[in-house]
Design a protein around this motif. Sequence first.
Motif, PDB file in Angstrom:
ATOM      1  N   ALA A 241      55.286  45.217  -1.429  1.00 17.93           N
ATOM      2  CA  ALA A 241      54.721  43.904  -1.106  1.00 17.93           C
ATOM      3  C   ALA A 241      54.145  43.904   0.306  1.00 17.93           C
ATOM      4  N   ASP A 242      54.836  44.560   1.231  1.00 18.04           N
ATOM      5  CA  ASP A 242      54.329  44.660   2.604  1.00 18.04           C
ATOM      6  C   ASP A 242      53.015  45.432   2.645  1.00 18.04           C
ATOM      7  N   LEU A 243      52.917  46.515   1.866  1.00 10.11           N
ATOM      8  CA  LEU A 243      51.682  47.299   1.851  1.00 10.11           C
ATOM      9  C   LEU A 243      50.522  46.480   1.299  1.00 10.11           C
ATOM     10  N   ARG A 244      50.788  45.707   0.270  1.00  8.31           N
ATOM     11  CA  ARG A 244      49.728  44.856  -0.288  1.00  8.31           C
ATOM     12  C   ARG A 244      49.312  43.785   0.719  1.00  8.31           C
ATOM     13  N   ALA A 245      50.298  43.237   1.428  1.00  2.04           N
ATOM     14  CA  ALA A 245      49.984  42.221   2.436  1.00  2.04           C
ATOM     15  C   ALA A 245      49.153  42.817   3.566  1.00  2.04           C
ATOM     16  N   LEU A 246      49.488  44.041   3.985  1.00  4.57           N
ATOM     17  CA  LEU A 246      48.717  44.713   5.031  1.00  4.57           C
ATOM     18  C   LEU A 246      47.308  45.044   4.554  1.00  4.57           C
ATOM     19  N   ASP A 247      47.171  45.383   3.295  1.00  8.44           N
ATOM     20  CA  ASP A 247      45.850  45.659   2.745  1.00  8.44           C
ATOM     21  C   ASP A 247      44.982  44.405   2.838  1.00  8.44           C
ATOM     22  N   ALA A 248      45.578  43.266   2.533  1.00  7.99           N
ATOM     23  CA  ALA A 248      44.842  42.007   2.576  1.00  7.99           C
ATOM     24  C   ALA A 248      44.595  41.538   4.008  1.00  7.99           C
ATOM     25  N   GLU A 249      45.552  41.823   4.902  1.00 10.97           N
ATOM     26  CA  GLU A 249      45.448  41.403   6.301  1.00 10.97           C
ATOM     27  C   GLU A 249      45.813  42.568   7.224  1.00 10.97           C
ATOM     28  N   PRO A 250      44.887  43.474   7.474  1.00 12.49           N
ATOM     29  CA  PRO A 250      45.198  44.647   8.301  1.00 12.49           C
ATOM     30  C   PRO A 250      45.632  44.300   9.727  1.00 12.49           C
ATOM     31  N   ALA A 251      45.341  43.075  10.168  1.00 10.96           N
ATOM     32  CA  ALA A 251      45.705  42.671  11.521  1.00 10.96           C
ATOM     33  C   ALA A 251      47.146  42.169  11.620  1.00 10.96           C
ATOM     34  N   ARG A 252      47.902  42.232  10.526  1.00 14.88           N
ATOM     35  CA  ARG A 252      49.308  41.804  10.571  1.00 14.88           C
ATOM     36  C   ARG A 252      50.104  42.779  11.439  1.00 14.88           C
ATOM     37  N   HIS A 253      50.178  42.485  12.730  1.00 12.75           N
ATOM     38  CA  HIS A 253      50.852  43.387  13.660  1.00 12.75           C
ATOM     39  C   HIS A 253      52.317  43.568  13.306  1.00 12.75           C
ATOM     40  N   ASP A 254      52.951  42.506  12.800  1.00  9.67           N
ATOM     41  CA  ASP A 254      54.382  42.601  12.486  1.00  9.67           C
ATOM     42  C   ASP A 254      54.639  43.653  11.410  1.00  9.67           C
ATOM     43  N   LEU A 255      53.815  43.643  10.360  1.00  8.90           N
ATOM     44  CA  LEU A 255      54.009  44.606   9.285  1.00  8.90           C
ATOM     45  C   LEU A 255      53.563  46.007   9.701  1.00  8.90           C
ATOM     46  N   ALA A 256      52.462  46.091  10.444  1.00 11.31           N
ATOM     47  CA  ALA A 256      52.009  47.397  10.921  1.00 11.31           C
ATOM     48  C   ALA A 256      53.085  48.046  11.793  1.00 11.31           C
ATOM     49  N   TRP A 257      53.688  47.263  12.674  1.00 13.29           N
ATOM     50  CA  TRP A 257      54.738  47.788  13.547  1.00 13.29           C
ATOM     51  C   TRP A 257      55.962  48.187  12.733  1.00 13.29           C
ATOM     52  N   ALA A 258      56.349  47.351  11.778  1.00 13.18           N
ATOM     53  CA  ALA A 258      57.550  47.623  10.978  1.00 13.18           C
ATOM     54  C   ALA A 258      57.417  48.923  10.185  1.00 13.18           C
ATOM     55  N   HIS A 259      56.213  49.264   9.758  1.00 18.07           N
ATOM     56  CA  HIS A 259      56.015  50.455   8.934  1.00 18.07           C
ATOM     57  C   HIS A 259      55.349  51.596   9.701  1.00 18.07           C
ATOM     58  N   GLY A 260      55.176  51.429  11.000  1.00 19.37           N
ATOM     59  CA  GLY A 260      54.659  52.513  11.828  1.00 19.37           C
ATOM     60  C   GLY A 260      53.246  52.929  11.490  1.00 19.37           C
TER      61      GLY A 260
END
Length: 293
Positions: A241-260
């Motif tokens: 779900a996090d990967l799909r959310a990042l795909d939709a919103e690549p600027a989600r710093h929280d998820l990008a940071w959480a998954h490195g």
Amino acid sequence: MIDVSARPLRLLFVDGNTREQRESHATGYGTQPAQAYANEVSVIVPGAVADICLPADEGANLPDGAGLQSYDGIFLTGSALHIYQIEPAVTRQIELMRAIYASGTPCFGSCWGIQMGAVAAGGSVTRNPNGREIGFARKITVNAAGRAHPLLAGRPTAFDAPAIHLDTVALPPSDTTILASNACSQVQAAEIRHDGGVFWGVQYHPEFPLRQVASILGRMVPILIEEGFRADEAAAHGWLADLRALDAEPARHDLAWAHGLDAEVLDEQRRVTELRNFLTHRVQPHASIRGRV
């Protein structure tokens, strides 16, 4: 985006999967692998003519040498097959790759593609003793040869990329230049020369957006749990779900940071660096020499 102002490039996409595997991918993702690959490349070279070849299928109409030479470039997809399990769906592809080398047509392969390029040129592929690399290949490190090679132009010295594979190139062919490695696989990027042809390939998947990674991993949840990549179904589905959310919103710093994950994966232009470099440095010059553009 690459400008194709004259005659459009003619590209061949070789799907390494069986019919059942292609249909399974399309059920989850909406598109079969080769078409998904072609869609990614079409963003880089709008207007290119894309043909799809299905060599895993019995009775498939495969191009001969002259047919292969009619293309400006050839791309090999990944596959759920294992190249060391000798069966017609595999051997047909090895023979096709040997014909691609002999044709001299520029060829690029991802994952299964680099394994096919290696075996067809006399190398070997085995199940990776370091285990499965899943989701992302971490800390891919470019060596001195890679820093000087146009395939990896624009990549930093170390980077991550989408990756899903169990097998790896164990013994590269004799005329191989390894360009990048990581702790999981000694051959993450390479150039292979064989029988007059030149192949560029990577073990990872620059053609995979995060939504495609999530779609494939969604069919592998039991493996994710069994092999310890995720603790349970809830954790696995939460990751996807996090990967799909990042795909939709690549600027989600929280998820990008959480998954490195950084721009090498999240930025659509940077993710496809190897595809663009192959088209710029191998396909377009080849087409120009032949008077096609």
